[in-house]
Design an enzyme around this catalytic site. Sequence first.
Site, short mmCIF file in Angstrom:
data_model
loop_
_atom_site.label_atom_id
_atom_site.label_comp_id
_atom_site.label_asym_id
_atom_site.label_seq_id
_atom_site.Cartn_x
_atom_site.Cartn_y
_atom_site.Cartn_z
N HIS A 63 4.48 -43.55 19.22
CA HIS A 63 4.45 -43.34 20.73
C HIS A 63 5.15 -44.50 20.52
O HIS A 63 5.91 -43.94 21.67
CB HIS A 63 2.77 -44.87 20.86
CG HIS A 63 2.41 -44.87 21.47
ND1 HIS A 63 2.98 -45.54 22.19
CD2 HIS A 63 1.50 -44.66 22.35
CE1 HIS A 63 1.65 -45.86 23.11
NE2 HIS A 63 1.44 -44.68 23.68
N SER B 240 0.07 -46.02 28.91
CA SER B 240 1.15 -46.81 27.68
C SER B 240 2.32 -46.01 28.07
O SER B 240 3.41 -46.12 27.55
CB SER B 240 1.02 -46.23 26.18
OG SER B 240 0.53 -44.97 26.59
N ASP C 11 5.96 -52.16 20.73
CA ASP C 11 4.95 -50.92 19.88
C ASP C 11 4.59 -50.58 18.59
O ASP C 11 5.10 -51.70 17.40
CB ASP C 11 6.05 -49.65 21.16
CG ASP C 11 4.87 -48.83 21.74
OD1 ASP C 11 4.08 -48.06 20.87
OD2 ASP C 11 4.51 -48.50 22.44
#
Length: 725
Positions: free
Chosen positions: A199, A517, A139
Site C-alpha cells: 500500500h 487511499s 503509510d
Amino acid sequence: MASSPPSYLISLAFFISLLLLFASSSNEERWVYIVYMGAQHSSQYSTPELHLNLLKEILVNCSPRESLVYSYQRSFNGFAAKLSIDEAEKLSEMEGIVSVFPSKTLKLRTTRSWDFLKFPQGVNRNLQVESDIIIGMFDSGIWPESKSFNDRGIGPLPKKWKGACVNMTCNNKIIGARYYNSFGNYTSNEPSPRDFDGHGTHTASTAAGQSVSHASLYGIAEGTARGAVPSARLAVYKVCWSFGCTDQDILAAFDDAISDGVDIISLSLSYDAGDYFQDSMAIGSFHAMAKGILTSASAGNDGPYHYTVSNVAPWMVSVAASSIDRHIIDTLVTGDHVSTVGASVNTFATGNRFHPFTYMQATEITEPGDCTFFLDLEYGVNGKIVLCNSFSFETTFNRGIEGLVYIDDSSLDVSFSFPKPIMVVSSADGLNLLRYINRTKNPVANLHKSEGVFDSKAPLVASFSSRGPNPFTPDILKPDISAPGIDILAAWSKVVSVSGFPNDTRFVKFNIISGTSVACPHVTGAAAYVKSFHPNWSPAAIMSALMTTAKPMYPSAGQDQLSYGAGQLNPAKAVDPGLVYDAGANDYAQMLCNSGYTKTMIRIVTGDAGSCSARTNGTVRDLNYPSMALYVQYGKAFTAKFSRTVTNVGGGNGKYMAKVSADHRLNVVVNPSVLEFSKLNEKRRFTVSFSGRPLPWNSKAPATLIWSDGKHKVRSVMVVFTHLF
C-alpha cells in the site's frame, strides 16, 4: 447458633463478588491512551521528564517509565501511556490537559489517472523548486528498489531537511525513512521502513514517483507510471503494520515529520469522525498546518452511505475517490457463445477450453447460491466455474475450482484481484447466467483475462467512497474534492502478492488497486505541484486553489456535493486560481471557539493567549472556507449568512463578477456582487445569504457561486440539506 443463609443468597453474593472483581480488574487493566497537551510553549520545552512527573502523580501499582509509550516533544506537547480508566480520568482533570482518549487502531483504506486529469507528462514545471518539495508519506512503508524511486537526475538533499533514515538505505529521492511500532509486533514484517503490504509503495509512487515506461500488471493497463511531481523528495513514515495503524504511532510520526521539514503530508488512513481533539490525525494536522504544512487525507471507504466521511477537520483536505475513463473488466463466455461482462482484475491467461459451469442449489442449511459450505468441502466444484450469491474469500482460494462468478450489484464500478479467476456481475446478468445453466444439459463457460476499456461516464464517485454530510461539523462541507481512486496502477512491493492473500504466488513491480487511499496521493501530489509555483502560500491557500479550480461534477443518482465535494481534481488549473480563500491558525481557532470549545482549551492548543476574539455571536459559517454547507431543520423556513474574504493572487488590477446557479428552492444573494482589485494580494470581503421555504425530510438543495474576471473562474460549491437517510 445462627442459621445459615439460604443457598440462593450465597449464590447471589458470589455472583456480586465476581462482578466486583471483574469491574476492579477491568478498571486496573491498562490500555494505551493519548494525552494531548496542545502546542509547544517557548517557555516550556516538553521533555519526557515532564510527562513522567505527570504520570507519577496518578499511577497506581505501575512505574511511570513502564507506562510511558511515547513522549511527543518536537512539534507539539503530549504523550502516549498505558493507563487504567481511573488513571485516564484523573489525568483529564489536570490543568494543562486538552484531552485524554484511548488510542484507536486504524486500517489502510498510475498510468492513466494523471492524463485523465489533463495533467500530461510535459506539463509546465518549476523544477528547481519542485526538487526542494518534501512529501511525508504516512503509510505501510516503501519498497526503495522500485524504479519509481530511483534518484536519477535529482540533486543533493534540500538544506532544510532535518530527518533521518532508520534501518534502511535512502537516496536523493527517498531522503527520509522512519518506522513506528510501539507494540513491538513485527509479525510477517521486520523493524524497518520497508513495505511488506504494498500500500505505501503504491501511494508514494502515485504522489511523486519517477516516470517508468511500459508499466503494467501482466499487460493490463500498460503505459507510463508516474507521480504528479517526479522531482519532489519523499520522506517515509511507516505507521501501518499487519495489525493496523495506531493513534500513538501516527502522532509520533507527526511529531517527527513537522520537525523534519516536510512540506506536504499524505495520510491514506481514516476512521469515524469525532471530536477534533480526540482524533490523532486532526491533532497532528492542526500542528502541521500551524507550521505551514498541508495534510491530504482519504475520506474513507464506507460509502455509499451518508455521514460516513472521515478526516473532517477544516484544516486538512478530505479526498473522495472517483473513476477515470479506463475501467478494468472481465468477460465470461458461456457455451452458447454469449459474453457477459463483469468487474475483475483477472491476470490469468484466457484458457483454450470451456469448463463445467454450475450453480449451487439450496439445502437444509444453505440458501440458493450460497457456495461457502460446498466450497469448504470441495463438494463437486473441482475443475468447475461456480456461480454464487455468497462465498468465503479465505477458503475458496485453497480449493480446486477453475473460477467463480459472484452476483453483487453493490460494487460493479470497482475491480479487485484474487488468487483465482473471479468475476463480479450484476443481479440481472446473474439471472441470465442462471437461466442458461438451468436450460442447458451440460452448461460450460470460460473466464477471460481482464482488459482495460474506455469509460465515457467518468468521472463518477466510487460506490465505496464515504459520503457527507460532515457528522461532526455539519456546516463544513466534506469531502472537499474528488480524485482518481478506481483501478489505479502504481508501484508495488516485490515481497507482497498481487491480491495480498498468502497462497497467491504472483509477485509484481506494479499493481492495480482502488480506494480513497489511492485518491489521496493524487491530491497530495497536486498540492506539491501548486506549492512548487507558490512556495509561500499557506496550506489553506493551496487547498482553496485545488478546490475552486476543480472540474465540475454534476448531481445524479448517488452523486452530489456531499459525495464529490468541489468536484474532480484539476492540478494544471490550480496553479493560477485567480482568487483564494485564505485562513490560518487563528481563523481555525476562532472556528473552534464558535463551535463551543472553551477559550482556555483553544489557547492551550494554539499556544497563543490571544486566541478566540471577544466576538460571541460568531458561527462555524464564518470560517473562510472555499465551500459552503448549511444544515437546516426539515419543515421549517430558513435564513443564513456566510461571510467570506478572497485574496487576489491572479495579478494586479482585476474585476470579478459573481454568478450564482441554485436549486429552485433556494434564494441566494451575494453582496457585493462585484469585487474590484488594484494590486496583488489585496483582500475583499463579501457575504452569501441563503433563504428558502421549508424543505422536507431527506432533502438536498445544491448551488454554485463563480467569481469571474473573464480569465479565471473561482468556483465554490454550496449545498443546503436536511437530515438525510
